[in-house]
Write a protein that holds these residues in place. Structure first.
Motif, PDB file in Angstrom:
ATOM      1  N   THR A  81      -6.005   1.709  -5.459  1.00  0.00           N
ATOM      2  CA  THR A  81      -5.752   0.495  -5.299  1.00  0.00           C
ATOM      3  C   THR A  81      -7.273   0.346  -6.443  1.00  0.00           C
ATOM      4  OG1 THR A  81      -6.767   1.070  -2.829  1.00  0.00           O
ATOM      5  CG2 THR A  81      -7.379  -0.869  -3.817  1.00  0.00           C
ATOM      6  N   PRO A  88      -7.943   2.616   1.596  1.00  0.00           N
ATOM      7  CA  PRO A  88      -7.674   1.335   0.632  1.00  0.00           C
ATOM      8  C   PRO A  88      -8.400   0.749   0.405  1.00  0.00           C
ATOM      9  CG  PRO A  88      -7.985   0.561   2.864  1.00  0.00           C
ATOM     10  CD  PRO A  88      -8.062   1.739   3.138  1.00  0.00           C
ATOM     11  N   GLN A 108       0.434  -1.055   0.080  1.00  0.00           N
ATOM     12  CA  GLN A 108       0.085  -0.360  -0.181  1.00  0.00           C
ATOM     13  C   GLN A 108       0.889   1.088  -0.025  1.00  0.00           C
ATOM     14  OE1 GLN A 108      -3.290  -0.638   2.856  1.00  0.00           O
ATOM     15  NE2 GLN A 108      -3.276   1.789   3.029  1.00  0.00           N
TER      16      GLN A 108
END
Length: 311
Positions: A127, A109, A49
């Motif tokens: 994402t 996310p 991430q």
């Protein structure tokens, strides 16, 4: 599960990990100091991430870095965090992009994107871009989401409930095309219906009986089951309009400066999907598909889709 931003390529997470190790701090201690969950920090350091500038600043402060070093890391995060934008018709107002960018990054996310009145993609968050990383290049110019989700070179091979998604996409597209009279929507409908996965014959008979009887509530919360990297991700698809939609160039429906522009959010439908995307928050009640753990791939799914040629 390897959700990595293509723009930073994981370097920022590795830098933060090395800085933590140099100070002999455990992940748990640094996470507590920065005010994050341990799982969130793990995903950043594992390059799964890409952190935004504010997150990097909190970590840099928790590491005790001097102001100049903090700023260097923040600048790097800002550059890595820029979103991919596509041309929209009509063009977005000059002051709209910063607002939409905040909305998209705020969804992380979880996947999110901005589309225009013909479902052409205007922008993606990181994402969403990662989920679409194996979409063939010829589908990205222009990048139409309805075509991408149903095309055999797009997301169709990854959908475990493709027939259900396909039925509802075509039903929605035909409805808006009839309401607006927009020739672009009619052309899109024809092009999608000609796809190997989207022929009109497949929407008749048993498909109609199976899906049309599901009820209005089920249509509002249609699950999208996406098989990626050995995991089944299950989402609810929510659309938020910024102006009248459809508000098109070729319809008589009035529209403001963001007419036809919409935010399309993909929210986790179960606890496993939340966990795989890096959110520790539980879901109650647990709905949608029963598991986000490793699942058998959908029929015809290719394990090595990264070998697909793109243009």
């Amino acid at each position: 599960m390897g959700m990595r931003s293509t723009e930073d390529d994981g370097v920022l997470g590795l830098l933060l990990r090395d800085l933590r190790r140099q100070r002999s701090l455990s992940k748990q201690v640094l996470a507590e100091r920065a005010g994050f969950s341990l799982n969130h920090l793990r995903r950043i350091e594992a390059s799964e991430q890409t952190p935004d500038a504010e997150t990097v600043l909190h970590i840099a402060q928790a590491l005790g870095l001097p102001p100049a070093h903090r700023q260097q890391l923040v600048d790097r995060a800002t550059a890595a965090g820029r979103l991919r934008w596509y041309d929209s018709v009509p063009p977005l107002p000059d002051d709209a992009r910063p607002v939409l960018e905040k909305v998209l990054t705020g969804h992380e996310p979880y996947p999110a994107m901005v589309t225009d009145s013909c479902w052409n993609i205007v922008a993606l968050n990181h994402t969403m871009e990662t989920l679409m990383s194996e979409v063939a290049g010829h589908l990205l110019a222009p990048a139409n989401f309805l075509r991408i989700i149903l095309h055999p070179d797009g997301l169709a091979p990854h959908l475990t409930n493709l027939a259900q998604v396909r039925y509802h996409v075509m039903r929605m597209l035909r409805r808006w095309s009839a309401i607006t009279g927009d020739e672009r929507l009619r052309e899109l409908e024809v092009s999608i219906a000609d796809l190997p996965s989207g022929r009109d014959a497949e929407f008749s008979g048993s498909a109609d009986a199976e899906f049309d009887g599901s009820g209005e509530a089920d249509r509002l919360l249609l699950p999208i089951e996406l098989y990626r990297e050995g995991h089944l991700l299950t989402f609810f698809h929510i659309v938020t309009s910024f102006g009248e939609r459809p508000g098109t160039l070729f319809s008589d429906i009035p529209s403001g400066p963001l007419g036809g522009i919409a935010l399309e959010s993909f929210l986790p439908a179960n606890t496993e999907t939340r966990f795989l995307l890096g959110s520790p928050a539980p879901v109650s009640p647990d709905t949608g598909s029963t598991s986000g753990a490793t699942q058998p791939p959908p029929p015809g799914h290719q394990q090595h889709d990264n070998e697909r040629k793109t243009s």
